[in-house]
Design a protein around this motif. Structure first.
Motif, PDB file in Angstrom:
ATOM      1  N   MET A   1      21.965  42.789  37.279  1.00  0.00           N
ATOM      2  CA  MET A   1      20.884  43.741  36.954  1.00  0.00           C
ATOM      3  C   MET A   1      19.839  43.009  36.105  1.00  0.00           C
ATOM      4  SD  MET A   1      19.510  46.835  36.853  1.00  0.00           S
ATOM      5  CE  MET A   1      20.786  47.981  37.386  1.00  0.00           C
ATOM      6  N   LEU A   2      18.599  43.001  36.561  1.00  0.00           N
ATOM      7  CA  LEU A   2      17.491  42.471  35.782  1.00  0.00           C
ATOM      8  C   LEU A   2      16.794  43.620  35.079  1.00  0.00           C
ATOM      9  CD1 LEU A   2      15.892  40.006  38.378  1.00  0.00           C
ATOM     10  CD2 LEU A   2      17.684  39.544  36.688  1.00  0.00           C
ATOM     11  N   CYS A   3      16.340  43.374  33.859  1.00  0.00           N
ATOM     12  CA  CYS A   3      15.633  44.425  33.137  1.00  0.00           C
ATOM     13  C   CYS A   3      14.549  43.807  32.271  1.00  0.00           C
ATOM     14  CB  CYS A   3      16.602  45.247  32.292  1.00  0.00           C
ATOM     15  SG  CYS A   3      17.648  44.286  31.182  1.00  0.00           S
ATOM     16  N   TRP A   4      13.529  44.595  31.990  1.00  0.00           N
ATOM     17  CA  TRP A   4      12.449  44.153  31.125  1.00  0.00           C
ATOM     18  C   TRP A   4      11.747  45.374  30.560  1.00  0.00           C
ATOM     19  CZ3 TRP A   4      12.764  43.685  36.363  1.00  0.00           C
ATOM     20  CH2 TRP A   4      11.760  44.285  37.162  1.00  0.00           C
ATOM     21  N   GLY A   5      11.058  45.146  29.438  1.00  0.00           N
ATOM     22  CA  GLY A   5      10.407  46.249  28.751  1.00  0.00           C
ATOM     23  C   GLY A   5      11.046  46.492  27.399  1.00  0.00           C
ATOM     24  N   GLU A   6      11.064  47.745  26.962  1.00  0.00           N
ATOM     25  CA  GLU A   6      11.582  48.123  25.649  1.00  0.00           C
ATOM     26  C   GLU A   6      13.094  48.287  25.736  1.00  0.00           C
ATOM     27  OE1 GLU A   6      10.796  51.444  22.132  1.00  0.00           O
ATOM     28  OE2 GLU A   6      10.037  51.758  24.161  1.00  0.00           O
ATOM     29  N   LEU A   7      13.827  47.259  25.306  1.00  0.00           N
ATOM     30  CA  LEU A   7      15.279  47.276  25.357  1.00  0.00           C
ATOM     31  C   LEU A   7      15.843  47.470  23.958  1.00  0.00           C
ATOM     32  CD1 LEU A   7      15.748  44.304  27.841  1.00  0.00           C
ATOM     33  CD2 LEU A   7      15.466  46.746  28.338  1.00  0.00           C
ATOM     34  N   GLY A   8      17.161  47.573  23.895  1.00  0.00           N
ATOM     35  CA  GLY A   8      17.773  47.832  22.601  1.00  0.00           C
ATOM     36  C   GLY A   8      17.501  46.751  21.582  1.00  0.00           C
ATOM     37  N   SER A   9      17.365  45.515  22.058  1.00  0.00           N
ATOM     38  CA  SER A   9      17.154  44.402  21.131  1.00  0.00           C
ATOM     39  C   SER A   9      15.690  44.163  20.819  1.00  0.00           C
ATOM     40  CB  SER A   9      17.757  43.130  21.734  1.00  0.00           C
ATOM     41  OG  SER A   9      17.158  42.874  23.003  1.00  0.00           O
ATOM     42  N   GLY A  10      14.835  45.003  21.364  1.00  0.00           N
ATOM     43  CA  GLY A  10      13.405  44.830  21.139  1.00  0.00           C
ATOM     44  C   GLY A  10      12.660  44.904  22.449  1.00  0.00           C
ATOM     45  N   ILE A  11      11.645  44.042  22.568  1.00  0.00           N
ATOM     46  CA  ILE A  11      10.800  44.046  23.755  1.00  0.00           C
ATOM     47  C   ILE A  11      11.038  42.772  24.542  1.00  0.00           C
ATOM     48  CG2 ILE A  11       8.428  43.983  24.593  1.00  0.00           C
ATOM     49  CD1 ILE A  11       7.655  45.712  22.212  1.00  0.00           C
ATOM     50  N   GLN A  12      11.270  42.917  25.839  1.00  0.00           N
ATOM     51  CA  GLN A  12      11.459  41.767  26.721  1.00  0.00           C
ATOM     52  C   GLN A  12      10.315  41.780  27.735  1.00  0.00           C
ATOM     53  OE1 GLN A  12      15.443  40.684  27.849  1.00  0.00           O
ATOM     54  NE2 GLN A  12      14.818  40.566  30.011  1.00  0.00           N
ATOM     55  N   HIS A  13       9.516  40.709  27.730  1.00  0.00           N
ATOM     56  CA  HIS A  13       8.289  40.688  28.514  1.00  0.00           C
ATOM     57  C   HIS A  13       8.469  40.203  29.938  1.00  0.00           C
ATOM     58  CE1 HIS A  13       6.858  40.536  24.275  1.00  0.00           C
ATOM     59  NE2 HIS A  13       5.941  41.372  24.752  1.00  0.00           N
ATOM     60  N   LYS A  14       9.639  39.702  30.283  1.00  0.00           N
ATOM     61  CA  LYS A  14       9.854  39.234  31.641  1.00  0.00           C
ATOM     62  C   LYS A  14      11.281  39.591  32.058  1.00  0.00           C
ATOM     63  CE  LYS A  14      11.274  34.553  30.297  1.00  0.00           C
ATOM     64  NZ  LYS A  14      11.016  33.105  30.490  1.00  0.00           N
ATOM     65  N   PRO A  15      11.528  39.667  33.375  1.00  0.00           N
ATOM     66  CA  PRO A  15      12.850  40.076  33.852  1.00  0.00           C
ATOM     67  C   PRO A  15      13.946  39.133  33.377  1.00  0.00           C
ATOM     68  CG  PRO A  15      11.239  40.144  35.632  1.00  0.00           C
ATOM     69  CD  PRO A  15      10.565  39.471  34.479  1.00  0.00           C
ATOM     70  N   GLY A  16      15.046  39.735  32.963  1.00  0.00           N
ATOM     71  CA  GLY A  16      16.196  38.946  32.537  1.00  0.00           C
ATOM     72  C   GLY A  16      17.451  39.770  32.602  1.00  0.00           C
ATOM     73  N   SER A  17      18.610  39.110  32.554  1.00  0.00           N
ATOM     74  CA  SER A  17      19.891  39.815  32.619  1.00  0.00           C
ATOM     75  C   SER A  17      20.308  40.205  31.212  1.00  0.00           C
ATOM     76  CB  SER A  17      20.953  38.918  33.266  1.00  0.00           C
ATOM     77  OG  SER A  17      20.587  38.586  34.580  1.00  0.00           O
ATOM     78  N   GLN A  18      19.798  41.295  30.728  1.00  0.00           N
ATOM     79  CA  GLN A  18      20.030  41.707  29.342  1.00  0.00           C
ATOM     80  C   GLN A  18      20.727  43.060  29.258  1.00  0.00           C
ATOM     81  OE1 GLN A  18      19.309  39.757  26.715  1.00  0.00           O
ATOM     82  NE2 GLN A  18      18.733  38.193  28.213  1.00  0.00           N
ATOM     83  N   THR A  19      21.552  43.386  30.269  1.00  0.00           N
ATOM     84  CA  THR A  19      22.254  44.662  30.212  1.00  0.00           C
ATOM     85  C   THR A  19      23.453  44.641  29.280  1.00  0.00           C
ATOM     86  OG1 THR A  19      23.510  43.971  32.148  1.00  0.00           O
ATOM     87  CG2 THR A  19      21.548  45.320  32.535  1.00  0.00           C
ATOM     88  N   GLY A  20      23.818  43.482  28.815  1.00  0.00           N
ATOM     89  CA  GLY A  20      24.940  43.387  27.873  1.00  0.00           C
ATOM     90  C   GLY A  20      26.151  42.731  28.495  1.00  0.00           C
ATOM     91  N   ASP A  21      26.889  42.002  27.670  1.00  0.00           N
ATOM     92  CA  ASP A  21      28.052  41.277  28.177  1.00  0.00           C
ATOM     93  C   ASP A  21      29.109  42.199  28.750  1.00  0.00           C
ATOM     94  OD1 ASP A  21      26.839  38.956  27.452  1.00  0.00           O
ATOM     95  OD2 ASP A  21      27.863  38.812  25.505  1.00  0.00           O
ATOM     96  N   VAL A  22      29.206  43.407  28.215  1.00  0.00           N
ATOM     97  CA  VAL A  22      30.221  44.352  28.681  1.00  0.00           C
ATOM     98  C   VAL A  22      30.053  44.659  30.164  1.00  0.00           C
ATOM     99  CG1 VAL A  22      31.032  46.719  28.442  1.00  0.00           C
ATOM    100  CG2 VAL A  22      30.547  45.372  26.414  1.00  0.00           C
TER     101      VAL A  22
END
Length: 981
Positions: A1-22
Motif C-alpha cells: 500500500m502506497l500512501c501520501w498526504g497527512e499521515l500519523g507521523s506528519g506530512i508525506q509529500h510523495k508516495p511511500g509505504s508508510q502504513t506501518g510495520d504491523v
C-alpha cells in the motif's frame, strides 16, 4: 500500500509505504480516512485504525472489538465510522475529538454498536458524509440516517436529524448500483447509469445547474446516457466516471479540485478536458483533491489542494490541472531492477480527507480481491437471472422468492449487456434482453412449487410496493417482465388484475414511457402481450354476459390496456394483425357499453354500430315531429354544386349530431338517397377542381388546407359539416384528403409518412436528411431550422421552426428534431386555424360513433373503396323475376364483362351515384336485376348500394341491342328499363 498526504507521523509529500510495520505483507482490502482517523480493513476481516493523538501515533493498532465478525468494508465521517461485516451487518462507532494544548486534536473511537434496525436487511454497501450515513441492502433498498441540515438524507424533509435509518422511498424500485456521500450531499447511481443527487448544493456539487439544496433525490439530467459507472464525492465537489473512461467534475473549485485549470465553481457536470485521450479506469476524491487512475499506462493523476502533500508531487501548492504522480521512486524491492527504476503495478486508488492511497500488485492476494473498476460491490446485487442459474436448493429457492419480492431486484435483472445496451435505457428503450427474460422463466416453470411461491411474492409484496411516480425509468422494467411471468403461470387471474391496476395507476408521463417500450418490444413478445390481454378481456366479457362478474372494473382495466396496446401497435414498425385484438360482440347493447374500446370491434361490427346509431337517430326524428334535429334539405344547381351547397348550409342551423340530409337538383323532381349520393360525388369532384378553397398538391393531387385565407371565414367549417354528413348518412364522397386529415380528426399525430403521402417530393427529401449517416450533414444539405412559406402576394418567406431557427444549422445530431419540427409545422401549426374550423363542423354533423374507427377506416368510409373485383359483382347479384340462366341475364353479364374499366366504373356510378365502393369493397355491394313486368318488386330485396337507377332487362334478349342501350344509359344517365322500347 502506497500512501501520501497527512499521515500519523506528519506530512508525506510523495508516495511511500508508510502504513506501518504491523501491516507489512498484509492484504489490505479497503482504506478510508477523515481528519485524524484512518481505517484499514484487511483481507482476513480484521480492522486496524490509525488515530492521531497526543503522541502522533504512527503505527496502526488492531481494533479489538471485532473478534467473531469478519469485516470487509468501512466508511468514515467526521463524527462516526461505519463497519460492514461479510454477513451484511452494520456497526457504527462514534468518533470523539478534543483540542489539545498544542492546538491539535486528539481522537478516540468508541465501541461499535450494531444498527439493529438494519440487522435483517443484508446490507451490501455503506457510505458516510461528515455527519450522515447511507446503507444499501442486497434487494436494492436505500437507507439514510444522521444529520439532515441540508436534506442530505433524501427523505423529503430537511432540518431534523434522524438517529434511526429511514428508507429513501422516492428511489423505491430503482436498481441502485452504488451509493456515496460528500460533506453534506449524497448520490445514488443506478445499474444503468442514472445519477441522482440530493443534499447540500451551495457550490453546485449536485450538478443540477443551480445552487439550491435538495431534500429528495434529483436526476442529474446532464449525465443521462453518459454510461456513468462510478461516483466519488469530496467535501464540496463531485467526480463521476463513465464506462468510456471520461471524467466529469462539478461543485467547488477553490483549490483546482475540478481539474479545469480554474478555481471557479461548476454548477453542472463538466468534462475534464486535460485528461483527453486517457481512458480513466478509477477515480477517488479526498476532501479537496481528486485522483484518477489510467490502467493502460499505470499512471495516477492528481489535482486540487496540495497543502498537506496529498497530491504526491513533493510540493504543498495547489494544482489546477491533472498531473501524474511519481510512484517509481520508492525504496522497496520494486524500486529498482537491474539498476533501472520501475513502476509498481497499481490496482486501486483511494482518497479521503487530506490523504491518498494506492494499492499495489505485490500485496498478497490483491489481484483476486479487488475489482479494477472499483465496482466490485455490484456483483452482490440480487438479480433474478443470476439466482435462476443456480441449483434449486433451499437457499436458492429462498433467494428467488426474495428477488421476486423486490422491484429493485427485478428491475436489475435480465439486462441487455451486449455492447452495454442497458446503459441506453431511456424513455424509448427498456434496456432489457427479452430473450433472457423468456429463458429465465422457462427454467422457473420446471418447478411448480417454486413458481407458486414466486407468484405469491409478486402479488403480495412486489406489486403493492410499485410507486405511481417512479424516480427512474429503470423501475418500469417490472411492467415488461411480469407479463412474461404471467404467461407461464396457471391460475394467474388475480395477479393479472393486480398488475393492471398498477399499470393504470402510473402517472401519465410514465405510462407514456411504458407505451414507447411496448412500441419497440420484439414482435414475438409484443404479440404475446396482446394475446394475453385479448384472452383476458374475452374471458371477463363472457363472465359479464353471464352475470357472474361482480367487479366490472376488472373488465374495463383489461380493455383499457388492450386499447392502449392497439394504439401502440399503429406506431410499431412490424404491426400485429388487427384481428388479434378483436372480440366478437353479439348484442348491440354491449356495443354501447364497450364503445370506449374500439379495438375489439372488427370492420363489420363498426359498420353495424354506425348503421344502428344512424337508424336510431332517424327513428327518433320521425317519431318527434317537433324535434330540432330535422333533416337538412339542400337545393343545388348542377352547374353550381359547391357554391349552392355552402350557401344552403349557411342558412341551416345544426342542433344535434348526425342529422339526415336530402338533396334536390334544381329543375329535377326526383330526390332520395340516390340523388343525395350523386350530389356528394359531384361535390367531391368540384371541390378537387375548384382550387379556391383547398390547395392541391402538385405531385399527389391530394387536397390540403392552404396557406392563404379563404374568401369566407366559414368555408372550412361548412366543408367539415358536409364531411360529417357523408359519414353519418352513409354516402361516399371522395374529398381527396390525405390520411393526415383523418388522423387529426381522431386525435392521432401525423408523421413523416403522412407528409410523404400528401407531398411525396417534400417528404422524401426529408427522409434523405434522416437517412444521411455521414457527419457533413450541414455541408451536404445546407439547411437551417426554417421552412419556406408563400404569402398572399405570392412571395416566399422563411418561417422559423424553432426560436432563432435561421441561425441554427441542421447537423447530424439535430436532424431528427428538424424533420419532426418541419412535419409538425406543415401538418399542424401552419393550418391550425383552418383545421380547427373544419373539425368543429365535422364534429357538429358526424355521429359520435366515428371515434370507433381508425383513421384509415374513416377515410375509406367517406372516400369509398377503389378495389374493383368485378367478378364479385356478378357473383353477388340478386334476381327478381329472373334466374341466373335466363338469356337476358347471360347477355347482360357478357356485355358488362367486355366493357372497358372506365365504362364499368361509370355503370357503377349509374347504379349508385358513385364510382367508388363502400367499405369492404365490391363484396359489400349487391345489385338486384328485376323483371318489373313479371311481378311487383319486393321493397325489402337487397338492391344496389343506393338504388338510384333501376335495372330491368325483359326485352333485351338481343345482345347487340342490350349493349347499345346499356352504353346509352351509362352516357346519358337515363333510366334503363323496358319502357324505353
Amino acid at each position: 500500500m502506497l500512501c501520501w498526504g497527512e499521515l500519523g507521523s506528519g506530512i508525506q509529500h510523495k508516495p511511500g509505504s508508510q502504513t506501518g510495520d504491523v501491516l507489512t505483507g498484509q492484504r489490505i482490502q479497503h482504506v478510508c480516512s477523515r481528519d485524524g482517523v484512518t481505517v484499514f480493513v484487511l483481507g482476513n476481516g480484521k480492522v486496524y485504525i490509525r488515530v492521531r493523538g497526543r503522541k502522533q501515533k504512527t503505527e496502526p493498532g488492531l481494533f479489538p472489538h471485532f473478534k467473531q465478525q469478519i469485516i470487509h468494508f468501512a466508511a468514515s465521517g467526521t463524527s462516526h465510522i461505519l463497519f460492514l461485516s461479510q454477513a451484511g451487518t452494520v456497526y457504527q462507532s462514534e468518533v470523539k475529538s478534543k483540542d489539545t494544548a498544542a492546538a491539535t486534536k486528539e481522537f478516540s473511537i468508541m465501541k461499535p454498536q450494531v444498527l439493529k434496525s438494519l440487522s435483517e436487511k443484508n446490507i451490501i454497501q455503506v457510505a458516510c458524509g461528515n455527519n450522515h450515513s447511507l446503507a444499501l441492502s442486497k434487494d436494492g433498498q436505500l437507507f439514510a440516517w444522521g444529520q439532515n441540515t441540508y436534506g442530505q438524507l433524501g427523505i423529503d424533509t430537511k432540518g431534523a436529524s434522524q438517529p434511526i435509518p429511514r428508507c429513501v422511498t422516492s428511489l423505491t424500485g430503482m436498481p441502485v448500483a452504488q451509493i456515496t456521500a460528500g460533506g453534506g450531499h449524497s448520490f445514488a447511481l443506478s445499474l444503468s447509469g442514472a445519477v441522482f443527487g440530493w443534499g447540500r448544493n451551495d457550490r453546485g456539487q449536485l450538478g443540477l445547474k443551480d445552487t439550491e439544496d435538495r431534500h429528495k433525490p434529483n436526476l442529474v439530467k446532464l449525465l443521462k446516457c453518459k454510461k456513468t459507472i462510478h461516483i466519488s464525492c469530496g467535501e464540496e465537489h463531485t467526480a463521476v466516471l463513465t464506462k468510456d473512461g471520461l471524467v466529469f467534475t462539478f461543485g467547488a473549485g477553490s483549490y483546482g479540485q475540478l481539474g479545469h485549470n480554474s478555481t471557479k465553481d461548476e454548477i453542472k457536470p463538466r468534462l475534464v478536458g486535460y485528461l483527453f485521450g486517457k481512458r480513466v479506469s478509477q477515480i477517488a476524491c479526498g476532501s479537496y483533491h481528486t485522483l484518477v487512475f489510467v490502467a493502460s499506462s499505470g499512471e495516477i493523476y492528481s489535482f486540487g489542494r496540495g497543502e498537506n502533500g496529498q497530491l504526491g508531487n513533493q510540493e504543498t501548492s495547489d494544482q489546477l490541472v491533472p498531473l501524474p504522480v511519481n510512484i517509481t521512486d520508492i525504496s522497496d524491492k520494486n524500486g529498482t531492477e537491474n539498476g533501472l527504476t520501475t513502476k509498481p503495478a497499481v490496482r486501486r486508488i483511494l482518497a479521503g480527507g487530506n490523504q491518498s492511497f494506492a494499492q499495489i500488485g505485490d500485496e498478497a492476494g490483491l489481484e483476486s480481491s479487488v475489482d479494477p473498476s472499483a465496482l466490485h460491490t455490484l456483483k452482490r446485487i440480487m438479480k433474478v437471472d443470476r439466482v435462476l442459474e443456480k441449483e434449486l436448493d433451499r437457499n436458492t429457492i429462498r433467494a428467488i422468492v426474495q428477488a421476486f419480492s423486490s422491484s429493485q431486484s427485478l428491475s436489475a435483472s435480465f439486462l441487455d449487456v451486449s455492447k452495454d445496451g442497458h446503459f441506453n435505457t431511456n424513455g424509448e428503450v427498456s434496456g432489457l434482453d427479452m430473450s433472457a427474460v423468456y429463458l429465465g422463466f422457462v427454467k422457473l416453470v420446471k418447478n411448480s412449487s417454486v413458481l407458486e411461491k414466486v407468484k405469491n411474492a409478486v402479488e403480495d409484496k412486489l406489486i403493492p410496493s410499485l410507486p405511481q411516480s417512479p424516480a427512474c425509468v429503470e423501475t418500469l422494467r417490472v411492467y415488461i417482465i411480469l407479463p412474461e411471468l404471467i404467461a407461464v403461470l396457471t391460475g394467474s387471474a388475480t395477479l393479472t388484475d393486480s398488475l393492471n391496476k398498477a399499470i393504470l395507476s402510473l402517472e401519465e408521463s410514465y405510462l407514456k414511457i411504458l407505451e414507447c417500450w411496448w412500441s419497440t418490444m420484439p414482435y414475438y413478445f409484443f404479440k404475446r402481450l396482446v394475446d394475453m390481454y385479448q384472452k383476458k378481456s374475452k374471458q371477463l366479457l363472457q363472465l359479464t354476459r353471464e352475470g357472474t362478474l361482480k367487479d366490472n372494473s376488472k373488465l374495463h382495466d383489461s380493455l383499457t390496456i388492450l386499447q392502449t396496446l392497439y394504439k401502440v401497435n399503429s406506431s410499431r414498425r412490424k404491426k400485429i394483425p388487427e384481428r388479434n385484438f378483436c372480440i366478437r360482440v353479439m348484442k348491440i347493447k354491449y356495443f354501447m357499453k364497450l364503445i370506449a374500446y374500439p379495438c375489439i370491434f372488427d370492420a363489420e361490427a363498426k359498420l353495424e354500430l354506425l348503421n344502428w346509431w344512424s337508424a336510431r337517430a332517424m327513428q327518433w326524428t320521425a317519431h318527434n315531429p317537433l324535434a330540432l334535429n330535422q333533416p337538412i334539405c339542400l337545393q343545388v344547381a348542377r352547374q353550381m354544386i359547391l357554391q349552392d351547397a355552402l350557401e344552403g348550409l349557411r342558412s341551416t342551423r345544426l342542433y344535434l349530431c348526425g342529422p339526415r340530409i336530402q338533396v334536390r337538383f334544381t329543375g329535377e323532381a326526383s330526390y332520395g338517397p340516390g340523388v343525395s349520393q350523386e350530389f356528394f360525388t359531384l361535390f367531391g369532384r368540384e371541390l378537387h377542381s375548384n382550387g379556391r378553397i383547398f390547395q392541391r398538391s402538385e405531385d399527389s393531387e391530394l387536397l390540403w388546407f392552404p396557406s392563404w385565407e379563404p374568401e369566407r371565414d366559414d368555408v372550412f367549417y361548412h366543408v367539415g359539416i358536409l364531411c360529417g354528413l357523408a359519414v353519418s348518412n352513409g354516402f361516399i364522397c371522395n374529398f381527396n384528403f390525405p390520411l393526415a386529415l383523418y388522423k387529426k380528426l381522431l386525435q392521432v399525430q401525423p408523421t413523416l409518412e403522412d407528409l410523404k403521402e400528401l407531398s411525396p417530393v417534400e417528404g422524401n427529401s426529408l427522409q434523405e436528411v434522416l437517412d444521411y449517416e455521414y457527419d457533413d450533414t450541414e455541408d451536404e444539405f445546407c439547411l437551417d431550422f426554417t421552412i419556406p412559406r408563400q404569402t398572399a402576394d405570392g412571395d416566399t418567406i422563411y418561417q422559423d421552426l424553432i426560436p432563432n431557427g435561421s441561425e441554427i444549422p441542421v447537423q447530424k445530431h439535430n436532424r431528427k428534431q428538424y424533420v419532426d419540427a418541419y412535419v409538425d409545422y406543415k401538418l399542424n401549426t401552419s393550418v391550425k386555424k383552418q383545421f380547427e374550423a373544419f373539425a368543429r363542423g365535422f364534429r357538429n354533423s358526424a355521429l359520435p360513433v366515428v371515434d370507433v374507427f381508425r383513421p384509415e377506416e374513416l377515410r375509406d368510409l367517406i372516400h369509398g373503396n377503389a378495389d374493383y373485383e368485378w367478378d364479385l359483382l356478378e357473383k353477388n347479384a340478386g334476381y327478381d323475376g329472373y334466374t341466373q340462366t335466363d338469356k337476358a341475364v347471360r347477355n347482360f353479364w357478357e356485355v358488362f364483362r367486355n366493357l372497358e374499366e372506365e365504362k364499368k366504373k361509370r355503370f357503377l356510378a349509374f347504379l349508385s351515384g358513385s364510382d367508388r365502393l363502400p367499405v369492404g369493397g365490391i363484396q359489400n355491394f349487391q345489385i338486384a336485376i328485376i323483371n318489373t313486368r313479371s311481378s311487383e318488386p319486393d321493397s325489402s330485396y337487397p338492391r344496389a348500394y343506393t338504388c338510384s337507377r333501376s335495372l330491368d332487362l325483359p326485352n333485351y334478349s338481343n345482345i347487340e341491342i342490350l349493349r347499345e342501350k346499356l352504353l346509352h344509359a351509362i352516357e346519358s344517365g337515363e333510366e334503363f328499363n323496358a319502357q324505353e322500347l
